[in-house]
Scaffold this motif. Sequence first.
Motif, PDB file in Angstrom:
ATOM      1  N   GLN A   1      58.650  22.446  75.593  1.00 45.73           N
ATOM      2  CA  GLN A   1      58.840  21.756  77.498  1.00 45.73           C
ATOM      3  C   GLN A   1      60.291  21.958  78.105  1.00 45.73           C
ATOM      4  O   GLN A   1      60.346  22.925  79.147  1.00 45.73           O
ATOM      5  CB  GLN A   1      59.150  19.798  77.291  1.00 45.73           C
ATOM      6  CG  GLN A   1      58.097  19.443  77.924  1.00 45.73           C
ATOM      7  CD  GLN A   1      57.815  17.799  76.972  1.00 45.73           C
ATOM      8  OE1 GLN A   1      59.429  17.483  77.021  1.00 45.73           O
ATOM      9  NE2 GLN A   1      57.612  17.591  76.851  1.00 45.73           N
TER      10      GLN A   1
ATOM     11  N   ASN B   1      59.127  25.495  79.315  1.00 45.19           N
ATOM     12  CA  ASN B   1      59.383  25.851  80.755  1.00 45.19           C
ATOM     13  C   ASN B   1      60.226  25.338  81.744  1.00 45.19           C
ATOM     14  O   ASN B   1      60.003  25.804  82.836  1.00 45.19           O
ATOM     15  CB  ASN B   1      57.674  24.795  80.699  1.00 45.19           C
ATOM     16  CG  ASN B   1      56.806  25.161  79.900  1.00 45.19           C
ATOM     17  OD1 ASN B   1      56.745  26.888  79.867  1.00 45.19           O
ATOM     18  ND2 ASN B   1      56.023  24.008  79.938  1.00 45.19           N
TER      19      ASN B   1
ATOM     20  N   GLU C   1      57.220  20.173  70.672  1.00 45.82           N
ATOM     21  CA  GLU C   1      56.175  20.084  72.232  1.00 45.82           C
ATOM     22  C   GLU C   1      57.773  19.668  73.169  1.00 45.82           C
ATOM     23  O   GLU C   1      58.316  21.008  73.951  1.00 45.82           O
ATOM     24  CB  GLU C   1      55.892  18.521  72.201  1.00 45.82           C
ATOM     25  CG  GLU C   1      55.239  19.516  73.695  1.00 45.82           C
ATOM     26  CD  GLU C   1      54.454  18.015  74.166  1.00 45.82           C
ATOM     27  OE1 GLU C   1      53.120  17.939  75.255  1.00 45.82           O
ATOM     28  OE2 GLU C   1      53.949  16.696  73.851  1.00 45.82           O
ATOM     29  N   LYS C   2      59.255  18.847  72.381  1.00 48.09           N
ATOM     30  CA  LYS C   2      59.818  18.596  74.139  1.00 48.09           C
ATOM     31  C   LYS C   2      60.950  19.790  73.659  1.00 48.09           C
ATOM     32  O   LYS C   2      61.655  20.375  74.515  1.00 48.09           O
ATOM     33  CB  LYS C   2      60.860  17.255  72.999  1.00 48.09           C
ATOM     34  CG  LYS C   2      61.927  16.819  74.815  1.00 48.09           C
ATOM     35  CD  LYS C   2      62.661  15.570  73.687  1.00 48.09           C
ATOM     36  CE  LYS C   2      63.861  15.392  74.285  1.00 48.09           C
ATOM     37  NZ  LYS C   2      64.357  13.979  73.966  1.00 48.09           N
TER      38      LYS C   2
END
Length: 342
Positions: free
Chosen positions: A104, A107, A99-100
């Motif tokens: 993320q 994005n 996710e990180k």
Amino acid sequence: MSSSSEPSETVIITGGTGYIGQHIIAELLHQGYKVIAIVRSQPRGMELIKQFHHPNLQIEAVDQLDKPNSIDFVLRQHQEATTFIAGAAVTDFTAKEVEKEIIQKTNAIVENTLESIKHHGKQIKRVILTSSSGTHIGPEKVFSYDAQYGDDDWSPLPYEAGFANAQMAYMVAKKTSEELAWKFVKDHKTNFDLVSINPGMTLGPVQFANEISLDNGGYLPTTTNIIANLLKLKKDDEVAPLAAGAVDVRDVAKAHVSVIKTPKASGQRILVEAYKFTNANAVNILKSHFPQLKDKLPDVEPISESKFVEPNLKRSKEILAFDKYYTLTDSVVGLAKQLLKE
């Protein structure tokens, strides 16, 4: 040809050292554009300059595109640039905190790029975002040859699906970053418009054949390893049932450049797909075009094209208006020749 008193238009590009990015730069230079390639390091940039050896290519080094204001100086220095191709992507499939490290970060790259253009790139009229067919469809349709979908669809993949592994995180990241880009343009009423180029599985030769190797540990960018892995198969090996809507990397590059001056591309998501790829059909193409592979590679029944379902890409194809696309055979043979050093 433009005269010396009439300079060519200038395009800034991120992700220019990648598989697709190098082909975009080649197409831009071929069509007479000046190119400012934002690269992660000065050495990699100098390597790019050496590879292309072209007077219309310059580089600017920015090591962390996900950090705010990182490209401000590039935009301020190159007031002549009118188009920005946002091609940088996180493709680290070894990431642990997906996710990180993938979602993320992707994005942040897109958001900070658009923020910088908004504040320091008043001269930029169009931003072209390199996205993916995965923003239109989820994995069950991406990895198939008979799914129905069209260029107006959005992937149903929820954000949480990206926590599963790096591959899923990449697909979620592409969706969320493209959604973010469209929202940004709408909310901020920007001076620039947005076009997204959303290719299917991208295949075909690399821009510089000397960069890749079939040897273990040799360099293979992103999806080129699909063909490399098929070339490594032995007679008794099983052929995995991989399938996907796909397109040649040279057509992906051409799509990016063709929309720079196309008014009807403004505000459009353009899904670029030319054929269906299947491992079985690719193996048969390799065996028929390279005599030395005929008895080495597995025997596998090709999937009949009558089973393929064509996506509804009417709007996307009208905008691109290509006379002809590269075929699956063009893509497979073109890359295999480079890998086999023929």
